[in-house]
Design a protein around this motif. Sequence first.
Motif, PDB file in Angstrom:
ATOM      1  N   GLY A 287       0.822  -1.198   0.000  1.00  0.00           N
ATOM      2  CA  GLY A 287       0.000   0.000   0.000  1.00  0.00           C
ATOM      3  C   GLY A 287       0.861   1.254   0.000  1.00  0.00           C
ATOM      4  N   ALA A 288       0.205   2.397  -0.112  1.00  0.00           N
ATOM      5  CA  ALA A 288       0.909   3.681  -0.184  1.00  0.00           C
ATOM      6  C   ALA A 288       0.928   4.354   1.186  1.00  0.00           C
ATOM      7  N   ILE A 289       2.093   4.917   1.557  1.00  0.00           N
ATOM      8  CA  ILE A 289       2.223   5.652   2.817  1.00  0.00           C
ATOM      9  C   ILE A 289       2.931   6.964   2.525  1.00  0.00           C
ATOM     10  N   ALA A 290       2.285   8.060   2.911  1.00  0.00           N
ATOM     11  CA  ALA A 290       2.884   9.389   2.704  1.00  0.00           C
ATOM     12  C   ALA A 290       3.020  10.086   4.049  1.00  0.00           C
ATOM     13  N   PHE A 291       4.214  10.622   4.310  1.00  0.00           N
ATOM     14  CA  PHE A 291       4.443  11.427   5.504  1.00  0.00           C
ATOM     15  C   PHE A 291       4.801  12.835   5.068  1.00  0.00           C
ATOM     16  N   ARG A 292       3.954  13.794   5.446  1.00  0.00           N
ATOM     17  CA  ARG A 292       4.115  15.203   5.043  1.00  0.00           C
ATOM     18  C   ARG A 292       4.235  15.317   3.523  1.00  0.00           C
ATOM     19  N   GLY A 293       3.411  14.506   2.839  1.00  0.00           N
ATOM     20  CA  GLY A 293       3.353  14.562   1.385  1.00  0.00           C
ATOM     21  C   GLY A 293       4.419  13.765   0.664  1.00  0.00           C
ATOM     22  N   LYS A 294       5.359  13.172   1.398  1.00  0.00           N
ATOM     23  CA  LYS A 294       6.447  12.419   0.774  1.00  0.00           C
ATOM     24  C   LYS A 294       6.160  10.925   0.863  1.00  0.00           C
ATOM     25  N   MET A 304      14.717   6.001   6.233  1.00  0.00           N
ATOM     26  CA  MET A 304      13.766   6.304   7.308  1.00  0.00           C
ATOM     27  C   MET A 304      14.440   6.930   8.530  1.00  0.00           C
ATOM     28  N   ARG A 305      15.732   6.681   8.690  1.00  0.00           N
ATOM     29  CA  ARG A 305      16.400   7.092   9.931  1.00  0.00           C
ATOM     30  C   ARG A 305      16.241   8.572  10.253  1.00  0.00           C
ATOM     31  N   PRO A 306      16.451   9.491   9.300  1.00  0.00           N
ATOM     32  CA  PRO A 306      16.267  10.912   9.652  1.00  0.00           C
ATOM     33  C   PRO A 306      14.822  11.286   9.972  1.00  0.00           C
ATOM     34  N   LEU A 307      13.848  10.455   9.530  1.00  0.00           N
ATOM     35  CA  LEU A 307      12.437  10.739   9.809  1.00  0.00           C
ATOM     36  C   LEU A 307      11.990  10.188  11.150  1.00  0.00           C
ATOM     37  N   ARG A 308      12.810   9.323  11.764  1.00  0.00           N
ATOM     38  CA  ARG A 308      12.390   8.660  12.996  1.00  0.00           C
ATOM     39  C   ARG A 308      12.116   9.645  14.133  1.00  0.00           C
ATOM     40  N   ARG A 309      12.859  10.746  14.183  1.00  0.00           N
ATOM     41  CA  ARG A 309      12.632  11.700  15.263  1.00  0.00           C
ATOM     42  C   ARG A 309      11.254  12.335  15.176  1.00  0.00           C
ATOM     43  N   GLU A 310      10.662  12.344  13.967  1.00  0.00           N
ATOM     44  CA  GLU A 310       9.338  12.946  13.785  1.00  0.00           C
ATOM     45  C   GLU A 310       8.203  11.937  13.934  1.00  0.00           C
ATOM     46  N   LEU A 311       8.567  10.646  14.020  1.00  0.00           N
ATOM     47  CA  LEU A 311       7.574   9.572  14.130  1.00  0.00           C
ATOM     48  C   LEU A 311       7.926   8.742  15.357  1.00  0.00           C
ATOM     49  N   GLN A 312       7.249   9.018  16.471  1.00  0.00           N
ATOM     50  CA  GLN A 312       7.619   8.393  17.738  1.00  0.00           C
ATOM     51  C   GLN A 312       6.503   7.478  18.262  1.00  0.00           C
ATOM     52  N   VAL A 313       6.877   6.599  19.215  1.00  0.00           N
ATOM     53  CA  VAL A 313       5.947   5.618  19.775  1.00  0.00           C
ATOM     54  C   VAL A 313       6.056   5.624  21.294  1.00  0.00           C
ATOM     55  N   ILE A 383       6.918   9.049  27.763  1.00  0.00           N
ATOM     56  CA  ILE A 383       6.392  10.160  26.961  1.00  0.00           C
ATOM     57  C   ILE A 383       7.474  11.221  26.749  1.00  0.00           C
ATOM     58  N   ALA A 384       8.242  11.508  27.810  1.00  0.00           N
ATOM     59  CA  ALA A 384       9.331  12.487  27.691  1.00  0.00           C
ATOM     60  C   ALA A 384      10.353  12.031  26.661  1.00  0.00           C
ATOM     61  N   ARG A 385      10.653  10.742  26.634  1.00  0.00           N
ATOM     62  CA  ARG A 385      11.606  10.208  25.658  1.00  0.00           C
ATOM     63  C   ARG A 385      11.124  10.457  24.229  1.00  0.00           C
ATOM     64  N   ALA A 386       9.811  10.400  24.026  1.00  0.00           N
ATOM     65  CA  ALA A 386       9.262  10.629  22.692  1.00  0.00           C
ATOM     66  C   ALA A 386       9.253  12.118  22.329  1.00  0.00           C
ATOM     67  N   ILE A 387       8.827  12.966  23.264  1.00  0.00           N
ATOM     68  CA  ILE A 387       8.625  14.377  22.907  1.00  0.00           C
ATOM     69  C   ILE A 387       9.910  15.186  22.892  1.00  0.00           C
ATOM     70  N   ILE A 388      10.992  14.686  23.486  1.00  0.00           N
ATOM     71  CA  ILE A 388      12.244  15.441  23.497  1.00  0.00           C
ATOM     72  C   ILE A 388      12.759  15.666  22.085  1.00  0.00           C
ATOM     73  N   LEU A 389      12.351  14.808  21.154  1.00  0.00           N
ATOM     74  CA  LEU A 389      12.795  14.917  19.766  1.00  0.00           C
ATOM     75  C   LEU A 389      11.880  15.817  18.935  1.00  0.00           C
ATOM     76  N   LYS A 390      10.874  16.408  19.578  1.00  0.00           N
ATOM     77  CA  LYS A 390       9.928  17.294  18.884  1.00  0.00           C
ATOM     78  C   LYS A 390       9.290  16.602  17.675  1.00  0.00           C
ATOM     79  N   PRO A 391       8.607  15.478  17.899  1.00  0.00           N
ATOM     80  CA  PRO A 391       8.016  14.749  16.774  1.00  0.00           C
ATOM     81  C   PRO A 391       6.784  15.450  16.223  1.00  0.00           C
ATOM     82  N   LYS A 392       6.350  14.983  15.075  1.00  0.00           N
ATOM     83  CA  LYS A 392       5.101  15.451  14.473  1.00  0.00           C
ATOM     84  C   LYS A 392       3.960  14.462  14.725  1.00  0.00           C
ATOM     85  N   VAL A 393       4.304  13.164  14.766  1.00  0.00           N
ATOM     86  CA  VAL A 393       3.317  12.111  14.965  1.00  0.00           C
ATOM     87  C   VAL A 393       3.784  11.227  16.113  1.00  0.00           C
TER      88      VAL A 393
END
Length: 479
Positions: A287-294, A304-313, A383-393
Amino acid sequence: MMAAMGLLAKNGKASGEALYRGTNLLALGKADLNRIRGRKITMIFQEPMTSLDPLYTVGSQLSEPIMRHREMGKAQAMARALEMLKLVRIPDPERRLGSYPHELSGGQRQRVMIAMALANDPDLLIADEPTTALDVTIQAEILALMAELQKRLGMGLLFITHDLNIVRRIANRVYVMRRGEVVEEGPVAKIFGKPEHPYTKALLEAEPTGRKAPVAANAPKILDGTGIQVSFKIGGGFMSHPPMILKAVDRVSVTLREGQTIGIVGESGSGKSTLARALLRLLPSEGAIAFRGKNIASFGKSEMRPLRRELQVVLQDPFGSLSPRMTAGHIVTEGLLVHEPSISRQERDKRAARALEEVQLDPSLRNRYPHEFSGGQRQRIAIARAIILKPKVVVLDEPTSALDRQVQKQIVELLRELQRANNLSYLFISHDLAVVRAMADHIMVMKDGKLVEQGTPDEVMDAPREDYTRRLMAAAFAN
């Protein structure tokens, strides 16, 4: 209950009496205690993954206590094990006898633990948060099953839980504990109808409240998946039956917008977490997956590595997802070592302190280890571990299921505040529909890998169109 069962840590000491049929369990030696626990008194623990041995099959682990306490042969014990898997409604029980714990969902593993505890028809079942990992429909089935077995066997049930709806539904008598003391006790009707202690009143008022306003229809898309499909090959190999192909996610589409929270609900094994992991490219998928239009559907690890900071779990079990060998400060800043390797140690420490403050945790505690924190505090660290990277998702995979209602409410309010402050987008996976209602402005209902219904919380929860959704809501909000 751990004291009564002789399961305290080595530095723990129990005094007083814990009488079972007139015998003080606290005075018994290990050999005498072993003749009672596992046979006359059994216990179900909250986290089945740490209670089941990863090196042995389900059948081996189920049959072991049966052989030990009933003096049965292997074949008889395996037949009893199969009977118990059927009793707790494990799908395809014959095949699951040969499965290992990691091959089962969280809910299925918990049902194995319940089957193991009930296999010897105990006098007393101590259930320590046994339905925490279960979705609402399976939870309702398990509670009905326990009630049925209790009636048939004359079994006593001691149920430890932070879910007050369960207490109201199944208990005859309630003990409310705080800081090691019983602050109030009495029949269910009295405790829920006329609570006297301030702590009891606070617990009963701790239901997550408020509603999230929907995002604008034209808000920018942040994560867009179309026709997502994830399949797993099960079994097969040399001299064995052909492998089965399991469609864990079957052509599901989802659009997440900036500032939006999509709640994903459904039974255990419905594909909720698998869908989220596929969208973050943590699992191979079609299937198709787009993150911020890409288009990122074909990205490899290095892309994917540079995008990982914006996609956290943020995961369900804050104890299992935090390294016991690292301090809170090091856990929180671990991602900075990967994504901002040039910053100094002092700067990382400052960033850790700010992130912990943001999740309302005292930054002076950052040199402590995970076992020194409560469950709610560990979840704040995650949660702090995730948000310290200023993610988008941020994918929130059952982030409140292991927490009591008061802490749940605090974490829900914290997540909403972080979302407002940072314009975060959440994929919120949960079987607790009261929490989903408080968090989400759009809900997706999944079953057997398929999307069966979606809409606003009012549409899905108050006026569901599908029979499955109606059953889900009935199980979740039954009195």
